[in-house]
Structure formats: C-alpha cells, structure tokens
Motif scaffolding. Structure first.
Motif, PDB file in Angstrom:
ATOM      1  N   SER A  54       0.820  -1.211   0.000  1.00 45.23           N
ATOM      2  CA  SER A  54       0.000   0.000   0.000  1.00 45.23           C
ATOM      3  C   SER A  54       0.853   1.260   0.000  1.00 45.23           C
ATOM      4  N   SER A  55       0.198   2.376  -0.257  1.00 44.16           N
ATOM      5  CA  SER A  55       0.900   3.662  -0.257  1.00 44.16           C
ATOM      6  C   SER A  55       1.347   4.062   1.145  1.00 44.16           C
ATOM      7  N   GLU A 102      -1.998   6.000 -13.421  1.00 41.65           N
ATOM      8  CA  GLU A 102      -2.175   7.008 -12.385  1.00 41.65           C
ATOM      9  C   GLU A 102      -3.626   6.921 -11.915  1.00 41.65           C
ATOM     10  N   LEU A 103      -3.817   6.474 -10.680  1.00 45.57           N
ATOM     11  CA  LEU A 103      -5.153   6.382 -10.088  1.00 45.57           C
ATOM     12  C   LEU A 103      -5.575   7.773  -9.641  1.00 45.57           C
ATOM     13  N   THR A 104      -6.746   8.201 -10.067  1.00 50.03           N
ATOM     14  CA  THR A 104      -7.256   9.516  -9.690  1.00 50.03           C
ATOM     15  C   THR A 104      -8.485   9.326  -8.811  1.00 50.03           C
ATOM     16  N   LEU A 105      -8.554  10.103  -7.729  1.00 48.76           N
ATOM     17  CA  LEU A 105      -9.692  10.069  -6.820  1.00 48.76           C
ATOM     18  C   LEU A 105     -10.424  11.401  -6.915  1.00 48.76           C
ATOM     19  N   ALA A 110     -19.337  14.589 -10.050  1.00 50.91           N
ATOM     20  CA  ALA A 110     -19.328  15.818 -10.849  1.00 50.91           C
ATOM     21  C   ALA A 110     -17.981  16.548 -10.813  1.00 50.91           C
ATOM     22  N   SER A 111     -17.081  16.135  -9.937  1.00 53.08           N
ATOM     23  CA  SER A 111     -15.784  16.821  -9.822  1.00 53.08           C
ATOM     24  C   SER A 111     -15.009  16.747 -11.134  1.00 53.08           C
ATOM     25  N   GLN A 112     -14.351  17.836 -11.471  1.00 55.76           N
ATOM     26  CA  GLN A 112     -13.536  17.908 -12.670  1.00 55.76           C
ATOM     27  C   GLN A 112     -12.061  17.693 -12.374  1.00 55.76           C
ATOM     28  N   THR A 113     -11.673  17.914 -11.113  1.00 55.84           N
ATOM     29  CA  THR A 113     -10.268  17.829 -10.720  1.00 55.84           C
ATOM     30  C   THR A 113     -10.113  16.769  -9.637  1.00 55.84           C
ATOM     31  N   PRO A 114      -9.157  15.863  -9.809  1.00 56.39           N
ATOM     32  CA  PRO A 114      -8.955  14.856  -8.765  1.00 56.39           C
ATOM     33  C   PRO A 114      -8.441  15.475  -7.467  1.00 56.39           C
ATOM     34  N   SER A 115      -8.899  14.932  -6.336  1.00 61.58           N
ATOM     35  CA  SER A 115      -8.439  15.414  -5.037  1.00 61.58           C
ATOM     36  C   SER A 115      -7.147  14.711  -4.624  1.00 61.58           C
ATOM     37  N   GLN A 116      -6.899  13.515  -5.178  1.00 61.26           N
ATOM     38  CA  GLN A 116      -5.680  12.767  -4.877  1.00 61.26           C
ATOM     39  C   GLN A 116      -5.264  11.977  -6.116  1.00 61.26           C
ATOM     40  N   ARG A 117      -3.962  11.680  -6.164  1.00 59.90           N
ATOM     41  CA  ARG A 117      -3.410  10.865  -7.258  1.00 59.90           C
ATOM     42  C   ARG A 117      -2.445   9.855  -6.668  1.00 59.90           C
ATOM     43  N   TYR A 118      -2.469   8.668  -7.235  1.00 61.04           N
ATOM     44  CA  TYR A 118      -1.556   7.599  -6.826  1.00 61.04           C
ATOM     45  C   TYR A 118      -0.974   6.950  -8.070  1.00 61.04           C
ATOM     46  N   PHE A 119       0.299   6.618  -8.017  1.00 62.55           N
ATOM     47  CA  PHE A 119       0.919   5.825  -9.073  1.00 62.55           C
ATOM     48  C   PHE A 119       0.746   4.357  -8.686  1.00 62.55           C
ATOM     49  N   ASN A 120       0.177   3.583  -9.586  1.00 56.00           N
ATOM     50  CA  ASN A 120      -0.066   2.168  -9.331  1.00 56.00           C
ATOM     51  C   ASN A 120       0.667   1.315 -10.350  1.00 56.00           C
ATOM     52  N   LYS A 140       1.567   7.207  -3.309  1.00 58.94           N
ATOM     53  CA  LYS A 140       0.910   8.503  -3.406  1.00 58.94           C
ATOM     54  C   LYS A 140       1.788   9.456  -4.215  1.00 58.94           C
ATOM     55  N   ALA A 141       1.192  10.093  -5.211  1.00 58.41           N
ATOM     56  CA  ALA A 141       1.923  11.025  -6.064  1.00 58.41           C
ATOM     57  C   ALA A 141       2.217  12.309  -5.293  1.00 58.41           C
ATOM     58  N   ALA A 142       3.366  12.886  -5.551  1.00 58.27           N
ATOM     59  CA  ALA A 142       3.719  14.162  -4.935  1.00 58.27           C
ATOM     60  C   ALA A 142       2.736  15.231  -5.396  1.00 58.27           C
ATOM     61  N   GLU A 143       2.443  16.155  -4.495  1.00 60.10           N
ATOM     62  CA  GLU A 143       1.492  17.230  -4.842  1.00 60.10           C
ATOM     63  C   GLU A 143       2.176  18.334  -5.600  1.00 60.10           C
TER      64      GLU A 143
END
Length: 143
Positions: A54-55, A102-105, A110-120, A140-143
């Motif tokens: 896991s991350s 790249e997993l996007t959450l 309706a959200s247009q922008t992911p709140s989190q990103r993870y490299f899987n 977890k991808a760097a912000e």
C-alpha cells in the motif's frame, strides 16, 4: 523488398496481439474501478496469491482486502469517492502483464479535478480467461 514486407506483416500482427491484450487489460481495470465498492469485484480481480504493497507502506494479501471490505460494509453503493485511471500502460509478457497507471480520486461524480493521485503498478496473470492482479504497488503522487 520481400524481407521488408515480411517484417511489416510481422510487426502489424505483433502489434495487433499487443493491442488486444492492452485493450483487455484496460477494460478489466475500468471494470474494477467502476465496481471498487463491491466485495465480489475485489474477490474476482485480485489473485489468491496477491501481494499488495500500500501507499502507507504496509503489505498484505487478498484475504485482508476482502475481510476489510466486509468488516467496514464498504460494499455499499453510498461511496462519495469516484476513481479514474490516467496514463495507462500495459506491457505484455505472454500470460502476464505489467500494468502502470495514475489512479485519480474524485470527491464526487461531478468533480472535474482529482483530489488525490496515486501511481499504481500491477502484475496481472491470465487465469480462467480473466486477468487477475497477483502483485500490486501503490504510491501517493507528490502534490
């Protein structure tokens, strides 16, 4: 000239096979992400031999995922988090593939922008006609 033609035919056949595998694996990934809150989807997607890192730096297997979902009632359709996959690559090695994406959450559908990103990164094997993840790494991808 004949050698060039044979090479082109071989390349087109080889790329067709890889394109088919890539398409199958991407469809399997999308099926999984669309049903991520369903314990039966997890039961079908993860191989019995799964090793998941896991991350947060913990390592566990399929049983831990399934038990955790059952314990938390995560199988309900009331989740407000939506998942997507970007920058998907599939590299085929016979009955095994390496999948990176790249997993996007998203906080809502309706959200247009992911709140989190993870490299899987996942290693999937073909068993009984379907792709099953046998190894998985999430970072977890760097912000």
């Amino acid at each position: 000239m004949a050698k060039c033609f044979i090479a082109l035919v071989w390349l087109s056949v080889a790329s067709g096979v890889n394109a088919s595998v890539e398409s199958d694996v991407e469809a399997r990934l999308n099926w999984f992400l669309n049903g991520v809150n369903d314990v039966e989807v997890h039961n079908e997607f993860w191989a019995d031999e799964l090793i998941y890192t896991s991350s947060s730096g913990t390592r566990f297997g399929k049983a831990t995922i399934i038990d955790g979902m059952r314990d938390s009632n995560a199988a309900s359709d009331e989740s407000t988090v939506w998942y997507g996959a970007e920058n998907v690559t599939v590299r085929s090695f016979g009955d095994a593939v390496v999948l990176t994406f790249e997993l996007t959450l998203y906080d809502s559908k309706a959200s247009q922008t992911p709140s989190q990103r993870y490299f899987n990164t996942g290693v999937l094997i073909k068993q009984d006609g379907n792709w099953h993840a046998t190894a998985w790494q999430a970072t977890k991808a760097a912000e």
